[in-house]
Scaffold this motif. Structure first.
Motif, PDB file in Angstrom:
ATOM      1  N   SER A 109       0.834  -1.203   0.000  1.00 38.92           N
ATOM      2  CA  SER A 109       0.000   0.000   0.000  1.00 38.92           C
ATOM      3  C   SER A 109       0.868   1.252   0.000  1.00 38.92           C
ATOM      4  CB  SER A 109      -0.929  -0.004   1.213  1.00 38.92           C
ATOM      5  OG  SER A 109      -1.834  -1.077   1.151  1.00 38.92           O
ATOM      6  N   LEU A 110       1.970   1.232   0.753  1.00 33.48           N
ATOM      7  CA  LEU A 110       2.901   2.353   0.718  1.00 33.48           C
ATOM      8  C   LEU A 110       3.498   2.522  -0.679  1.00 33.48           C
ATOM      9  CD1 LEU A 110       4.815   1.789   4.092  1.00 33.48           C
ATOM     10  CD2 LEU A 110       3.182   3.622   3.607  1.00 33.48           C
ATOM     11  N   ARG A 111       3.799   1.395  -1.331  1.00 33.27           N
ATOM     12  CA  ARG A 111       4.366   1.457  -2.687  1.00 33.27           C
ATOM     13  C   ARG A 111       3.374   2.016  -3.696  1.00 33.27           C
ATOM     14  NH1 ARG A 111       6.686  -4.391  -1.589  1.00 33.27           N
ATOM     15  NH2 ARG A 111       8.815  -3.877  -0.924  1.00 33.27           N
ATOM     16  N   ALA A 112       2.085   1.907  -3.390  1.00 34.74           N
ATOM     17  CA  ALA A 112       1.062   2.387  -4.316  1.00 34.74           C
ATOM     18  C   ALA A 112       0.912   3.901  -4.299  1.00 34.74           C
ATOM     19  CB  ALA A 112      -0.287   1.739  -3.979  1.00 34.74           C
ATOM     20  N   LEU A 113       1.538   4.574  -3.313  1.00 36.16           N
ATOM     21  CA  LEU A 113       1.358   6.012  -3.169  1.00 36.16           C
ATOM     22  C   LEU A 113       2.247   6.807  -4.122  1.00 36.16           C
ATOM     23  CD1 LEU A 113       1.246   6.321   0.732  1.00 36.16           C
ATOM     24  CD2 LEU A 113      -0.668   6.720  -0.841  1.00 36.16           C
ATOM     25  N   ALA A 114       1.674   7.866  -4.671  1.00 36.23           N
ATOM     26  CA  ALA A 114       2.451   8.861  -5.418  1.00 36.23           C
ATOM     27  C   ALA A 114       3.209   9.739  -4.429  1.00 36.23           C
ATOM     28  CB  ALA A 114       1.500   9.707  -6.259  1.00 36.23           C
ATOM     29  N   PRO A 115       4.199  10.523  -4.875  1.00 37.95           N
ATOM     30  CA  PRO A 115       4.853  11.477  -3.976  1.00 37.95           C
ATOM     31  C   PRO A 115       3.817  12.370  -3.274  1.00 37.95           C
ATOM     32  CG  PRO A 115       6.066  11.320  -6.019  1.00 37.95           C
ATOM     33  CD  PRO A 115       4.813  10.521  -6.215  1.00 37.95           C
ATOM     34  N   PHE A 116       4.041  12.591  -1.979  1.00 33.77           N
ATOM     35  CA  PHE A 116       3.129  13.335  -1.104  1.00 33.77           C
ATOM     36  C   PHE A 116       1.823  12.583  -0.833  1.00 33.77           C
ATOM     37  CE2 PHE A 116       5.503  16.695  -3.504  1.00 33.77           C
ATOM     38  CZ  PHE A 116       6.410  16.967  -2.491  1.00 33.77           C
ATOM     39  N   LEU A 119       9.031   6.192   4.230  1.00 33.17           N
ATOM     40  CA  LEU A 119       8.369   7.491   4.174  1.00 33.17           C
ATOM     41  C   LEU A 119       9.341   8.547   3.665  1.00 33.17           C
ATOM     42  CD1 LEU A 119       6.486   7.481   7.616  1.00 33.17           C
ATOM     43  CD2 LEU A 119       5.783   6.446   5.449  1.00 33.17           C
ATOM     44  N   LEU A 120      10.560   8.498   4.185  1.00 37.21           N
ATOM     45  CA  LEU A 120      11.571   9.467   3.780  1.00 37.21           C
ATOM     46  C   LEU A 120      11.906   9.335   2.295  1.00 37.21           C
ATOM     47  CD1 LEU A 120      14.809  10.331   5.717  1.00 37.21           C
ATOM     48  CD2 LEU A 120      14.939   9.684   3.316  1.00 37.21           C
ATOM     49  N   ALA A 143       2.268   8.256   6.605  1.00 36.81           N
ATOM     50  CA  ALA A 143       1.309   7.307   7.189  1.00 36.81           C
ATOM     51  C   ALA A 143       0.635   8.036   8.341  1.00 36.81           C
ATOM     52  CB  ALA A 143       2.011   6.042   7.687  1.00 36.81           C
ATOM     53  N   ARG A 144      -0.701   8.064   8.323  1.00 36.43           N
ATOM     54  CA  ARG A 144      -1.442   8.865   9.300  1.00 36.43           C
ATOM     55  C   ARG A 144      -2.494   8.003  10.011  1.00 36.43           C
ATOM     56  NH1 ARG A 144      -2.486  14.435   5.711  1.00 36.43           N
ATOM     57  NH2 ARG A 144      -0.297  14.666   5.063  1.00 36.43           N
ATOM     58  N   GLY A 145      -2.521   8.093  11.312  1.00 33.93           N
ATOM     59  CA  GLY A 145      -3.523   7.386  12.084  1.00 33.93           C
ATOM     60  C   GLY A 145      -4.874   8.066  11.995  1.00 33.93           C
TER      61      GLY A 145
END
Length: 321
Positions: free
Chosen positions: A219-226, A247-248, A254-256
């Motif tokens: 899921s993290l890999r699916a994210l675009a920058p920002f 994240l860096l 990643a937000r709770g």
């Protein structure tokens, strides 16, 4: 009156339908609204409450029902409600023929929404609104990927995202769940078994994750920058770990998302959320998909089905009015 009560903290199979006293308008905290309940939404917090695993831990016996809808029987003069008003409610005690509530936990219903659909709304749609607007800062034209998209929070997220002008991608595990997500209005459906292979190419702005488990890294890999991954829950059972260098390196967050913990200590916040959703309801963008509609006596089996991930859309219990 009949009420679905937790007598011992032994899970949904131990819930009992009992005859108890109706709530009174007068309480030690002042006068409350009294609601004749028509429908109750089956919600994940009810499952946790039946085991003593929820963040709020009332002493048994207590009545379940965190989502419900009905008609005001009586209300304080300064509550903003009057007898006969149709309302949805959130809190505790709704799984009964009559519920007592503060006005802050009740919301007006458009005439277009049935009691069954209204009972599917409060916790799921307020969670989705909080996640997308307050935590993710969703913008028109962005894309939201939704795990567990055929569940109550998932379908709510599809519709609230559309209300904010965003596009949605639903991740589901079966053809039946794909149909539910499509009926809720998603723009695209991905089967969970193909998600891992496609994740790097998706470039979505927001991931709404109620599942957790082994797809978290993808899921993290699916994210675009920002991009922002919203951690909402762990219905998959496993709480994943995060290597923060991801994240860096990718300029992502990643937000709770703890809707209850934020809103219950901010009087008026939930009503402001509901008022923001009302135009979406009136326009028909919000139209909760309903799965099974069952009598109150079926609450134990409905919660067992929810725990075992057999539930599709939102199960609603009716009170026979």
């Amino acid at each position: 009156m009949r009420a679905a009560q937790v007598i011992t903290l032994d899970g949904p199979a131990a819930i009992e339908i009992r005859e108890v006293e109706e709530p009174s308008a007068a309480t030690v905290f002042g006068e409350q609204c009294v609601v004749d309940v028509h429908a109750v939404g089956v919600a994940f917090p009810d499952l946790l409450l039946s085991k003593g695993e929820y963040q709020m831990k009332p002493e048994p016996p207590f009545t379940l029902g965190t989502d419900y809808a009905g008609v005001i029987r009586s209300a304080p003069a300064d509550s903003g409600f009057k007898p006969g008003d149709r309302v949805a409610g959130v809190g505790l005690g709704g799984a009964a023929e009559v519920a007592g509530s503060s006005a802050a936990m009740l919301f007006p219903l458009p005439d277009s929404l049935s009691f069954e659909k209204a009972a599917a709304m409060p916790m799921n749609y307020l969670t989705a609104q909080f996640a997308l607007k307050t935590r993710a800062g969703i913008q028109p034209g962005e894309t939201v990927l939704i795990h567990g998209a055929a569940g109550g929070v998932g379908t709510a997220t599809i519709q609230v995202a559309k209300g904010y002008g965003a596009r949605s991608i639903a991740v589901v595990s079966t053809d039946e769940k794909a149909e539910v997500a499509a009926r809720a209005g998603t723009d695209e459906v991905i089967r969970v078994e193909e998600f891992r292979d496609r994740a790097r190419s998706l470039g979505v702005d927001v991931v709404m994750d109620v599942v957790g488990g082994d797809l978290f890294t993808d899921s993290l890999r699916a994210l675009a920058p920002f991009g922002r991954l919203l951690v909402v829950g762990f219905v998959g059972g496993e709480i994943p770990e995060l290597k923060i260098n991801r994240l860096l390196l990718s300029n992502i967050d990643a937000r709770g998302v703890n809707w209850g913990g934020y809103t219950f200590v901010r009087p008026g916040y939930m009503r402001a959320q509901w008022d923001e959703l009302l135009p979406m309801m009136e326009a028909g963008v919000i139209d909760p998909p309903i799965g099974d509609v069952l009598p109150l006596e079926s609450i134990s089996q409905a919660l067992i089905d929810l725990e075992e991930r057999r539930t599709v859309a939102k199960t609603v219990l009716t009170l026979g009015r």
